[in-house]
Design a protein around this motif. Structure first.
Motif, PDB file in Angstrom:
ATOM      1  N   ASN A  47       0.824  -1.214   0.000  1.00  0.00           N
ATOM      2  CA  ASN A  47       0.000   0.000   0.000  1.00  0.00           C
ATOM      3  C   ASN A  47       0.855   1.260   0.000  1.00  0.00           C
ATOM      4  OD1 ASN A  47       0.827  -0.471   2.694  1.00  0.00           O
ATOM      5  ND2 ASN A  47      -0.967   0.587   3.527  1.00  0.00           N
ATOM      6  N   THR A  48       1.953   1.273   0.752  1.00  0.00           N
ATOM      7  CA  THR A  48       2.803   2.464   0.764  1.00  0.00           C
ATOM      8  C   THR A  48       3.510   2.643  -0.576  1.00  0.00           C
ATOM      9  OG1 THR A  48       4.594   1.181   1.802  1.00  0.00           O
ATOM     10  CG2 THR A  48       3.137   2.425   3.261  1.00  0.00           C
ATOM     11  N   ASN A  49       3.917   1.554  -1.197  1.00  0.00           N
ATOM     12  CA  ASN A  49       4.554   1.661  -2.504  1.00  0.00           C
ATOM     13  C   ASN A  49       3.544   2.064  -3.580  1.00  0.00           C
ATOM     14  OD1 ASN A  49       7.632   0.574  -2.883  1.00  0.00           O
ATOM     15  ND2 ASN A  49       6.704  -0.258  -1.024  1.00  0.00           N
ATOM     16  N   TRP A  50       2.303   1.623  -3.449  1.00  0.00           N
ATOM     17  CA  TRP A  50       1.258   2.066  -4.379  1.00  0.00           C
ATOM     18  C   TRP A  50       1.047   3.568  -4.252  1.00  0.00           C
ATOM     19  CZ3 TRP A  50      -3.609   4.211  -3.357  1.00  0.00           C
ATOM     20  CH2 TRP A  50      -4.498   4.260  -4.436  1.00  0.00           C
ATOM     21  N   LEU A  51       1.012   4.078  -3.037  1.00  0.00           N
ATOM     22  CA  LEU A  51       0.859   5.518  -2.846  1.00  0.00           C
ATOM     23  C   LEU A  51       2.039   6.280  -3.436  1.00  0.00           C
ATOM     24  CD1 LEU A  51      -0.516   5.486   0.809  1.00  0.00           C
ATOM     25  CD2 LEU A  51      -1.760   6.309  -1.210  1.00  0.00           C
ATOM     26  N   LEU A  52       3.243   5.757  -3.248  1.00  0.00           N
ATOM     27  CA  LEU A  52       4.419   6.416  -3.819  1.00  0.00           C
ATOM     28  C   LEU A  52       4.368   6.398  -5.340  1.00  0.00           C
ATOM     29  CD1 LEU A  52       7.283   5.183  -1.463  1.00  0.00           C
ATOM     30  CD2 LEU A  52       6.464   7.532  -1.725  1.00  0.00           C
ATOM     31  N   GLU A  53       3.927   5.286  -5.917  1.00  0.00           N
ATOM     32  CA  GLU A  53       3.825   5.211  -7.377  1.00  0.00           C
ATOM     33  C   GLU A  53       2.878   6.280  -7.902  1.00  0.00           C
ATOM     34  OE1 GLU A  53       2.276   3.720 -11.287  1.00  0.00           O
ATOM     35  OE2 GLU A  53       1.193   4.171  -9.424  1.00  0.00           O
ATOM     36  N   ARG A  54       1.763   6.462  -7.209  1.00  0.00           N
ATOM     37  CA  ARG A  54       0.813   7.487  -7.618  1.00  0.00           C
ATOM     38  C   ARG A  54       1.396   8.885  -7.424  1.00  0.00           C
ATOM     39  NH1 ARG A  54      -1.108   3.646 -10.476  1.00  0.00           N
ATOM     40  NH2 ARG A  54      -3.309   3.166 -10.232  1.00  0.00           N
ATOM     41  N   GLY A  55       2.100   9.076  -6.336  1.00  0.00           N
ATOM     42  CA  GLY A  55       2.714  10.371  -6.092  1.00  0.00           C
ATOM     43  C   GLY A  55       3.775  10.723  -7.116  1.00  0.00           C
ATOM     44  N   LEU A  56       4.551   9.749  -7.530  1.00  0.00           N
ATOM     45  CA  LEU A  56       5.565   9.984  -8.560  1.00  0.00           C
ATOM     46  C   LEU A  56       4.909  10.420  -9.867  1.00  0.00           C
ATOM     47  CD1 LEU A  56       7.894   6.924  -7.838  1.00  0.00           C
ATOM     48  CD2 LEU A  56       8.521   9.337  -7.584  1.00  0.00           C
ATOM     49  N   ARG A  57       3.843   9.745 -10.259  1.00  0.00           N
ATOM     50  CA  ARG A  57       3.149  10.129 -11.486  1.00  0.00           C
ATOM     51  C   ARG A  57       2.564  11.529 -11.367  1.00  0.00           C
ATOM     52  NH1 ARG A  57       2.702   6.076 -15.087  1.00  0.00           N
ATOM     53  NH2 ARG A  57       2.948   3.949 -14.280  1.00  0.00           N
ATOM     54  N   LEU A  58       1.988  11.808 -10.211  1.00  0.00           N
ATOM     55  CA  LEU A  58       1.369  13.103  -9.992  1.00  0.00           C
ATOM     56  C   LEU A  58       2.351  14.243 -10.213  1.00  0.00           C
ATOM     57  CD1 LEU A  58      -0.868  15.000  -8.883  1.00  0.00           C
ATOM     58  CD2 LEU A  58      -0.123  14.343  -6.590  1.00  0.00           C
ATOM     59  N   HIS A  59       3.587  14.042  -9.796  1.00  0.00           N
ATOM     60  CA  HIS A  59       4.588  15.104  -9.883  1.00  0.00           C
ATOM     61  C   HIS A  59       5.532  14.931 -11.078  1.00  0.00           C
ATOM     62  CE1 HIS A  59       3.409  17.150  -6.218  1.00  0.00           C
ATOM     63  NE2 HIS A  59       3.222  15.969  -5.679  1.00  0.00           N
ATOM     64  N   GLY A  60       5.065  14.190 -12.085  1.00  0.00           N
ATOM     65  CA  GLY A  60       5.770  14.140 -13.357  1.00  0.00           C
ATOM     66  C   GLY A  60       6.917  13.161 -13.451  1.00  0.00           C
ATOM     67  N   GLU A  61       7.103  12.303 -12.447  1.00  0.00           N
ATOM     68  CA  GLU A  61       8.198  11.325 -12.469  1.00  0.00           C
ATOM     69  C   GLU A  61       7.702  10.022 -13.099  1.00  0.00           C
ATOM     70  OE1 GLU A  61      11.333  11.681 -11.588  1.00  0.00           O
ATOM     71  OE2 GLU A  61      11.204  13.725 -10.794  1.00  0.00           O
ATOM     72  N   HIS A  62       7.357  10.083 -14.379  1.00  0.00           N
ATOM     73  CA  HIS A  62       6.706   8.949 -15.025  1.00  0.00           C
ATOM     74  C   HIS A  62       7.628   7.743 -15.170  1.00  0.00           C
ATOM     75  CE1 HIS A  62       3.397  11.645 -15.867  1.00  0.00           C
ATOM     76  NE2 HIS A  62       4.241  12.508 -16.396  1.00  0.00           N
ATOM     77  N   GLY A  63       8.876   7.977 -15.465  1.00  0.00           N
ATOM     78  CA  GLY A  63       9.807   6.863 -15.605  1.00  0.00           C
ATOM     79  C   GLY A  63       9.987   6.111 -14.304  1.00  0.00           C
ATOM     80  N   ARG A  64      10.219   6.832 -13.215  1.00  0.00           N
ATOM     81  CA  ARG A  64      10.355   6.187 -11.907  1.00  0.00           C
ATOM     82  C   ARG A  64       9.061   5.476 -11.510  1.00  0.00           C
ATOM     83  NH1 ARG A  64      14.662   8.222  -8.484  1.00  0.00           N
ATOM     84  NH2 ARG A  64      15.792   9.946  -9.455  1.00  0.00           N
TER      85      ARG A  64
END
Length: 693
Positions: A568-585
């Protein structure tokens, strides 16, 4: 027909679960009118990972909710159900709605959503603490605990409004036909109101947790320091059912568990009253999820015909408060704040006040301790000394009476109930809630009246004659008893400044504010660098982001929340990365999550380096979030913060549903009648993990 085939997947229109021939349609399902809905067909519609994830959820479904795992966690858990609903929406929007409705049906009268809803069919000794420990219907009577459902008395992170909004978006037609949002909204609003009023124990607008289990990351090293001052219950006074399912080396120690039990027992014996204990921590993840859900409530308000602007504005003020109170620029991440740290250590004395003490309220802290004297480290011109490989200082903002209206709304209006804990203004609080709940016919008033009434009350005080506003401003910490004070405004500002100290432990919670759309760009960029650095190893040495600092002295790759990686924490981080433009990560993390979920058998958590399974297998939120990751990950690029944008999903183009919500107080009964139940407890197997309170 196998168990997975009973779940429906949305293609177009309204979807419903497919039932065996002859079984009755669930209440409110509109199944008769939509009998031609497309059915989930695992042979045609999905790959094997999708099928196995759906099978896990179907196997853990009880008929009204989903257990995290059949053996280890045989009841309904609060934030688990929110994550589960987010995944279930892709295979059965109706089940996802029912999941949340069952949980909301156990809500307390004061607004709290309990962290466990107990199944009456499960034996008492199958899980500890059991219903007879919490005694919710008796010990929680004053707080409005339901009488027909047994629950715990503590809470978990508020993911629920976000989940409700995403579930609605999965099938708006079904949601509107069942009035899902109009029924859920008042309960979700009451839940947020509880957190923003009763849990603002630090006085700065953020919610505090009063038990480590409330934050969800049960035995994180972030709790070690505040727990150290709690006298534990002896191990002989309780039986740890968790050790029946796993190795003691992977579990909290008896000493730690004794402290968990002592905190819960004291909270129970105090009638579940907030602000009377010795543990209160402002956690960045808990508050980030509250902020994200506040944005979601604004989106729900718009769907129901209101503007939602007040909730968006509140969410952005809370984001500013989060940065002000918990951000450490030197370390590049957020930290927990131990609200009672200085008071408990004796820095400002240890004289205690009871909740009904006759002395002036400003003389007592939320815990009952003496408030800090002017000029102390928590004052407006003081500094907070923290030690983490050296001394760092962080100046608090001035609190000399010249705060902006925005800051007053965050730290004053949202904390009004905290400042009046001695009961002098309890009637005012109740009248505000009554006014809010009594306006079902006015869309804006019904949805946003609670926020406007608090701001309006404050503005009214400003306009009042005979110095009423000045008296309130001089006594925002609760001194509304008319006591004349001789100290200057600046010195009073120092007294009002929130105290406490940041906890020098790097937990994954300190990265999760990345999910917030209004987070300043420089802070978001710094969080990404910290996540990819040596402490968390994103995209480097770690397969998944660990729950705790890889370089920390307390790191353990298998001991629950002291190092393992959680989905769940990694899912939230994945969403946060996309939100702030870090699509590759984000795409790399998504691929790692899907691979690890598959290889581990949907494990509860894993070794962050190897991905080796730990805890329960066939864990529900792992399966649910796998389903979510398999469905249109690019949808997470959009955020829920401003009109036309949406958090964790796609924007809704449909016209708002104009049914005004029935904003009534929670009654503690399930929306559709019967309280939550479950199938009989199934056999358990020896798996490692499981604490959860």
């Amino acid at each position: 027909m196998d168990s997975t085939s009973r779940l429906a997947i949305r293609r177009t229109g309204i979807t419903t679960p497919v039932r065996p021939t002859g079984s009755p349609a669930p209440p409110g399902s509109s199944e008769t009118a939509h009998a031609a809905a497309d059915v989930y067909d695992p042979a045609r519609s999905a790959g094997p990972l999708h099928v196995r994830a759906a099978q896990v959820l179907d196997g853990n479904w009880t008929g009204t909710s989903t257990v995290p795992s059949r053996g280890l966690y045989p009841h309904q858990w609060s934030w688990d159900s929110a994550f589960i609903a987010i995944g279930l929406r892709h295979v059965s929007p109706l089940r996802a709605q029912t999941e949340l409705e069952t949980l909301l049906g156990a809500q307390w009268g004061d607004g709290r959503i309990p962290h466990i809803v107990f199944s009456p069919s499960v034996p008492l000794d199958a899980y500890f603490p059991s219903p007879d420990f919490w005694r919710s219907s008796t010990a929680g009577r004053a707080a409005g605990a339901p009488r027909t459902v047994q629950t715990s008395g503590i809470v978990q992170p508020p993911v629920h409004a976000l989940a409700a909004w995403l579930v609605h978006q999965a099938d708006p037609g079904l949601s509107r036909a069942r009035d899902f949002l109009p029924r859920a909204y008042p309960r979700l609003a009451a839940w947020h109101r509880y957190l923003l009023h009763r849990r603002d124990l630090g006085g700065g607008g953020l919610a505090s947790v009063v038990h480590p289990w409330e934050q969800g990351m049960d035995n994180s090293p972030c709790w070690d320091a505040p727990l150290a001052r709690i006298a534990p219950d002896p191990a002989r006074t309780f039986r740890r059912a968790d050790l029946d399912h796993g190795s003691a080396e992977d579990r909290p120690t008896d000493l730690d568990y004794g402290r968990y039990v002592r905190l819960a027992r004291d909270y129970r014996d105090g009638g579940y009253a907030d602000g009377t204990g010795r543990f209160a921590v402002e956690d960045p993840a808990f508050n980030a999820l509250l902020i994200a859900s506040e944005h979601a409530l604004a989106a729900i308000a718009r769907e129901l015909g209101a503007a939602g602007t007040a909730r968006h504005a509140r969410a952005e003020r809370l984001t500013a408060a989060l940065v002000e109170r918990l951000w450490d620029p030197a370390e590049g991440m957020f930290f927990c704040r131990d609200v009672y740290a200085e008071r408990e250590s004796g820095t400002h004395g240890t004289e205690r006040c009871s909740p009904r003490d006759d002395r002036a309220p400003e003389r007592c802290s939320p815990s009952g301790d003496r408030a800090p004297e002017p000029g102390a480290r928590s004052g407006a011109h003081g500094t907070e000394q923290r030690s983490r490989n050296g001394e760092r200082t962080a100046a608090h903002p001035a609190a000399n009476g010249e705060r902006t209206a925005e800051h007053l709304a965050a730290s004053g209006a949202l904390g009004a109930e905290h400042r009046s804990r001695n009961g002098a203004r309890e009637g005012e609080h109740r009248s505000r809630d009554t006014a809010h709940l009594g306006e079902p016919d006015s869309r804006d008033s019904a949805l946003d009246g609670e926020h406007r009434s608090r701001i309006g009350a404050h503005n009214g005080e400003q306009r009042s004659q005979n110095g009423a506003h000045n008296g309130e401003q001089r006594s925002r910490n609760g001194a509304h008893n008319g006591e004349q004070r001789s100290r200057s405004t600046a010195r009073e500002g120092e007294r009002r400044s929130p105290s406490g100290a940041l906890i020098p432990e790097r937990g994954v919670a300190g990265l999760l504010p990345l999910i917030l759309p209004a987070l300043p760009r420089d802070i978001a960029a710094t969080l990404v660098r910290t996540a990819g650095g040596p402490h968390f190893g994103l995209g480097g040495v770690a397969r998944l982001v660990p729950s705790y600092d890889l370089t920390g002295a307390a790191f353990d790759p298998r001991r629950y929340w002291r190092g393992p990686a959680w989905f769940n924490t990694n899912w939230l981080l994945e969403r946060g990365l996309r939100l702030h433009g870090e699509h590759g990560r984000a795409e790399e993390l998504r691929a790692a999550l899907l691979e690890t979920a598959d290889a581990s058998g949907f494990a509860e958590y894993v070794d962050p380096y190897t991905g080796e399974a730990c805890g329960a297998l066939g864990f529900s939120w792992t399966a649910a979030l796998t389903l979510d990751l398999l469905h249109e990950p690019s949808g997470a690029d959009r955020v829920v913060s401003r009109p036309g944008r949406d958090t964790f999903g796609t924007a809704q183009d449909a016209a708002p549903h104009r049914t005004p919500p029935h904003d009534t107080a929670p009654q503690g009964t399930a929306p559709h009648g019967t309280p939550p139940g479950a199938k009989g407890a199934e056999g358990t197997k020896k798996t490692k993990g499981g604490d959860r309170g």
